[in-house]
Design a protein around this motif. Sequence first.
Motif, PDB file in Angstrom:
ATOM      1  N   ALA A  82       0.875  -1.171   0.000  1.00  0.00           N
ATOM      2  CA  ALA A  82       0.000   0.000   0.000  1.00  0.00           C
ATOM      3  C   ALA A  82       0.911   1.220   0.000  1.00  0.00           C
ATOM      4  O   ALA A  82       1.411   1.635   1.049  1.00  0.00           O
ATOM      5  CB  ALA A  82      -0.918  -0.010   1.217  1.00  0.00           C
ATOM      6  N   ALA A  83       1.143   1.779  -1.179  1.00  0.00           N
ATOM      7  CA  ALA A  83       2.205   2.783  -1.362  1.00  0.00           C
ATOM      8  C   ALA A  83       1.709   4.183  -1.043  1.00  0.00           C
ATOM      9  O   ALA A  83       1.553   5.034  -1.911  1.00  0.00           O
ATOM     10  CB  ALA A  83       2.754   2.710  -2.782  1.00  0.00           C
ATOM     11  N   VAL A  84       1.484   4.430   0.244  1.00  0.00           N
ATOM     12  CA  VAL A  84       1.128   5.755   0.731  1.00  0.00           C
ATOM     13  C   VAL A  84       1.973   6.053   1.966  1.00  0.00           C
ATOM     14  O   VAL A  84       2.601   5.167   2.541  1.00  0.00           O
ATOM     15  CB  VAL A  84      -0.374   5.880   1.068  1.00  0.00           C
ATOM     16  CG1 VAL A  84      -1.216   5.642  -0.167  1.00  0.00           C
ATOM     17  CG2 VAL A  84      -0.763   4.920   2.170  1.00  0.00           C
ATOM     18  N   SER A  85       1.981   7.331   2.386  1.00  0.00           N
ATOM     19  CA  SER A  85       2.789   7.752   3.528  1.00  0.00           C
ATOM     20  C   SER A  85       2.241   7.187   4.835  1.00  0.00           C
ATOM     21  O   SER A  85       1.083   6.767   4.900  1.00  0.00           O
ATOM     22  CB  SER A  85       2.809   9.281   3.612  1.00  0.00           C
ATOM     23  OG  SER A  85       3.385   9.843   2.468  1.00  0.00           O
ATOM     24  N   PRO A  86       3.052   7.212   5.905  1.00  0.00           N
ATOM     25  CA  PRO A  86       2.572   6.672   7.186  1.00  0.00           C
ATOM     26  C   PRO A  86       1.285   7.311   7.670  1.00  0.00           C
ATOM     27  O   PRO A  86       0.421   6.634   8.225  1.00  0.00           O
ATOM     28  CB  PRO A  86       3.729   6.987   8.143  1.00  0.00           C
ATOM     29  CG  PRO A  86       4.923   7.078   7.277  1.00  0.00           C
ATOM     30  CD  PRO A  86       4.453   7.642   5.971  1.00  0.00           C
ATOM     31  N   ASP A  87       1.110   8.617   7.483  1.00  0.00           N
ATOM     32  CA  ASP A  87      -0.084   9.280   7.990  1.00  0.00           C
ATOM     33  C   ASP A  87      -1.354   8.791   7.309  1.00  0.00           C
ATOM     34  O   ASP A  87      -2.452   8.936   7.827  1.00  0.00           O
ATOM     35  CB  ASP A  87       0.033  10.798   7.815  1.00  0.00           C
ATOM     36  CG  ASP A  87       0.358  11.172   6.372  1.00  0.00           C
ATOM     37  OD1 ASP A  87       1.512  10.964   5.981  1.00  0.00           O
ATOM     38  OD2 ASP A  87      -0.533  11.628   5.637  1.00  0.00           O
ATOM     39  N   GLY A  88      -1.222   8.205   6.111  1.00  0.00           N
ATOM     40  CA  GLY A  88      -2.387   7.679   5.421  1.00  0.00           C
ATOM     41  C   GLY A  88      -3.012   6.498   6.125  1.00  0.00           C
ATOM     42  O   GLY A  88      -4.161   6.149   5.866  1.00  0.00           O
TER      43      GLY A  88
END
Length: 249
Positions: A82-88
């Motif tokens: 799931a290629a999103v930032s940690p805050d996502g």
Amino acid sequence: MSNFLGKRLRIGIAVPSTNTSAQPEMDDMRPFDVTNHIARIVIEDDSLTHQAGFNKVIEDIRRATPDAVRSLRHCGLAAIIAAVSPDGYWKGREAHLALHRELTVAGGGPKIITSADAITSALEALGGVRRIGLISPYLELGDEPVSRFFADSGIEVIATHGLGGRTPSNISHVTLADLRDAVVNVNRPEVEAVVQVGTNVPMAAFAQMAENWIGKPVLSNNAALYWHALRSCGISDPIPDRGVLYEKH
């Protein structure tokens, strides 16, 4: 009969529909006989310059990610990134674990690889790093949720530098000078490693160069995600020109 391609490993990668950096960077990191398979997390290119817009982008990512993961379930994958930032994905540990379970169900069995797990695993592999300089893709209002993710994980953020992304697609509009200045600004004497979050920031190759001149690990979000997927699936090949994480761990 085994697929002619991807004999060793097939990895799914779910990226926001605005993201133009994660796929090419992860393709550049593929070992021999490993293939990548892309799905899009459909979101709007909303403004990140105010809190309401920022919150909407994060909520849209959370809402749309299970469907993107579900679209990969018939590819015979061993892992889905799931290629999103940690805050996502981080709104407290319990919320993260609940979403991880939801994505595991949506994916139909492959390991689910998130930034929250990949970055903390990379910092542990580097010797249990606990003091970092943090590079964020956002304006100042987006830095707090990213910093909170690390604080909740027991990692002290010594310094933060935002790259000033104004929309999700605009995050990729950085220059080498922007990345250099960001590394310089967060590289305080007490910092043990520099961490860049934001999967639309094209920093994987630059991070390796930065390690050479600051003498400390520099983790890019995409490199940490792909490293964690490979290592979680038993692929231990060292990959040249991607820094100490890939070469020694």
